[in-house]
Design an enzyme around this catalytic site. Structure first.
Site, PDB file in Angstrom:
ATOM      1  N   GLN A  92       0.841  -1.201   0.000  1.00 21.40           N
ATOM      2  CA  GLN A  92       0.000   0.000   0.000  1.00 21.40           C
ATOM      3  C   GLN A  92       0.875   1.251   0.000  1.00 21.40           C
ATOM      4  O   GLN A  92       1.732   1.417   0.879  1.00 21.40           O
ATOM      5  CB  GLN A  92      -0.917   0.004   1.231  1.00 21.40           C
ATOM      6  CG  GLN A  92      -1.910   1.165   1.212  1.00 21.40           C
ATOM      7  CD  GLN A  92      -2.883   1.136   2.401  1.00 21.40           C
ATOM      8  OE1 GLN A  92      -2.797   0.264   3.272  1.00 21.40           O
ATOM      9  NE2 GLN A  92      -3.790   2.086   2.428  1.00 21.40           N
ATOM     10  N   HIS A  98      -8.520   1.690  -0.592  1.00 23.29           N
ATOM     11  CA  HIS A  98      -9.037   1.628  -1.959  1.00 23.29           C
ATOM     12  C   HIS A  98      -8.994   0.197  -2.469  1.00 23.29           C
ATOM     13  O   HIS A  98      -8.133  -0.587  -2.083  1.00 23.29           O
ATOM     14  CB  HIS A  98      -8.250   2.561  -2.894  1.00 23.29           C
ATOM     15  CG  HIS A  98      -6.766   2.380  -2.809  1.00 23.29           C
ATOM     16  ND1 HIS A  98      -6.012   2.911  -1.789  1.00 23.29           N
ATOM     17  CD2 HIS A  98      -5.899   1.715  -3.613  1.00 23.29           C
ATOM     18  CE1 HIS A  98      -4.754   2.585  -1.967  1.00 23.29           C
ATOM     19  NE2 HIS A  98      -4.651   1.846  -3.065  1.00 23.29           N
ATOM     20  N   LEU A  99      -9.951  -0.087  -3.346  1.00 24.51           N
ATOM     21  CA  LEU A  99     -10.056  -1.402  -3.984  1.00 24.51           C
ATOM     22  C   LEU A  99      -9.604  -1.256  -5.435  1.00 24.51           C
ATOM     23  O   LEU A  99     -10.145  -0.429  -6.176  1.00 24.51           O
ATOM     24  CB  LEU A  99     -11.517  -1.862  -3.912  1.00 24.51           C
ATOM     25  CG  LEU A  99     -11.889  -3.196  -4.544  1.00 24.51           C
ATOM     26  CD1 LEU A  99     -11.179  -4.357  -3.858  1.00 24.51           C
ATOM     27  CD2 LEU A  99     -13.408  -3.412  -4.474  1.00 24.51           C
ATOM     28  N   HIS A 100      -8.597  -2.044  -5.819  1.00 26.54           N
ATOM     29  CA  HIS A 100      -8.157  -2.055  -7.218  1.00 26.54           C
ATOM     30  C   HIS A 100      -9.058  -3.016  -7.990  1.00 26.54           C
ATOM     31  O   HIS A 100      -9.248  -4.165  -7.565  1.00 26.54           O
ATOM     32  CB  HIS A 100      -6.733  -2.590  -7.344  1.00 26.54           C
ATOM     33  CG  HIS A 100      -5.667  -1.732  -6.726  1.00 26.54           C
ATOM     34  ND1 HIS A 100      -4.842  -0.924  -7.470  1.00 26.54           N
ATOM     35  CD2 HIS A 100      -5.285  -1.567  -5.436  1.00 26.54           C
ATOM     36  CE1 HIS A 100      -3.983  -0.294  -6.666  1.00 26.54           C
ATOM     37  NE2 HIS A 100      -4.226  -0.683  -5.425  1.00 26.54           N
TER      38      HIS A 100
HETATM   39  P1  5GP Z   1      -1.600   1.169  -3.577  1.00 23.55           P
HETATM   40  O1  5GP Z   1      -0.216   0.703  -3.879  1.00 23.55           O
HETATM   41  O2  5GP Z   1      -1.615   2.216  -2.467  1.00 23.55           O
HETATM   42  O3  5GP Z   1      -2.558   0.043  -3.296  1.00 23.55           O
HETATM   43  O4  5GP Z   1      -2.134   1.817  -4.893  1.00 23.55           O
HETATM   44  C1  5GP Z   1      -2.119   3.188  -5.150  1.00 23.55           C
HETATM   45  C2  5GP Z   1      -2.508   3.377  -6.598  1.00 23.55           C
HETATM   46  O5  5GP Z   1      -2.852   4.746  -6.772  1.00 23.55           O
HETATM   47  C3  5GP Z   1      -1.367   3.083  -7.589  1.00 23.55           C
HETATM   48  O6  5GP Z   1      -1.800   2.074  -8.504  1.00 23.55           O
HETATM   49  C4  5GP Z   1      -1.113   4.421  -8.273  1.00 23.55           C
HETATM   50  O7  5GP Z   1      -0.823   4.297  -9.649  1.00 23.55           O
HETATM   51  C5  5GP Z   1      -2.420   5.182  -8.032  1.00 23.55           C
HETATM   52  N1  5GP Z   1      -2.300   6.621  -7.936  1.00 23.55           N
HETATM   53  C6  5GP Z   1      -1.381   7.304  -7.197  1.00 23.55           C
HETATM   54  N2  5GP Z   1      -1.576   8.625  -7.309  1.00 23.55           N
HETATM   55  C7  5GP Z   1      -2.642   8.789  -8.146  1.00 23.55           C
HETATM   56  C8  5GP Z   1      -3.318   9.946  -8.647  1.00 23.55           C
HETATM   57  O8  5GP Z   1      -2.994  11.100  -8.368  1.00 23.55           O
HETATM   58  N3  5GP Z   1      -4.374   9.724  -9.486  1.00 23.55           N
HETATM   59  C9  5GP Z   1      -4.773   8.469  -9.830  1.00 23.55           C
HETATM   60  N4  5GP Z   1      -5.820   8.358 -10.657  1.00 23.55           N
HETATM   61  N5  5GP Z   1      -4.156   7.345  -9.361  1.00 23.55           N
HETATM   62  C10 5GP Z   1      -3.101   7.519  -8.536  1.00 23.55           C
END
Ligand code: 5GP
Ligand code: ZN
Length: 109
Positions: A92, A98-100
């Protein structure tokens, strides 16, 4: 959380390609997609991670998955992966739950 990027996206203070929004949740395209379709579904309430969930969030988390289902149906995806990274060790990076939604099927958007 004043400096949280996903709070700012949820409030419309930072632009994003939104694919869904209601009073509790927002969904938008990931800025750095790891699949043909890569959508993030985000509660508007700032919850840092799954580790920070409370009993009161039960309904919200149910809705999170129902929105994922709705988006997948609307985009006509044949299948998808639903992923939640939890904590730095879990991959993370953004500290707002958040859910991908990932799919090798293109959405056409
Ligand atoms: P995590 O690794 O926290 O589960 O995923 C964060 C996700 O947020 C990543 O896939 C990254 O590409 C996306 N992300 C980070 N900053 C932004 C942003 O400003 N806008 C959008 N649309 N996605 C973002
Ligand atoms: Zn936040």
């Amino acid at each position: 959380m004043e400096d949280c990027i996903f709070c700012k996206i949820a409030k419309g203070e930072i632009p994003s390609a939104k694919v869904f929004e209601n009073d509790k949740l927002v969904a938008f395209n990931d800025i750095n997609p790891k699949a043909k379709t890569h959508i993030l579904i985000v509660p508007k309430k700032h919850i840092e991670s799954v580790k920070h969930l409370e009993e009161a969030d039960k309904e919200l988390i149910g809705e999170l998955f129902l929105v994922a289902k709705k988006i997948a149906e609307e985009k006509n995806l044949q299948g998808c992966k639903l992923v939640i990274n939890v904590g730095r060790e879990g991959g993370q990076i953004i500290d707002h739950l958040h859910l991908h939604l990932l799919s090798s099927d293109a959405t056409g958007v």
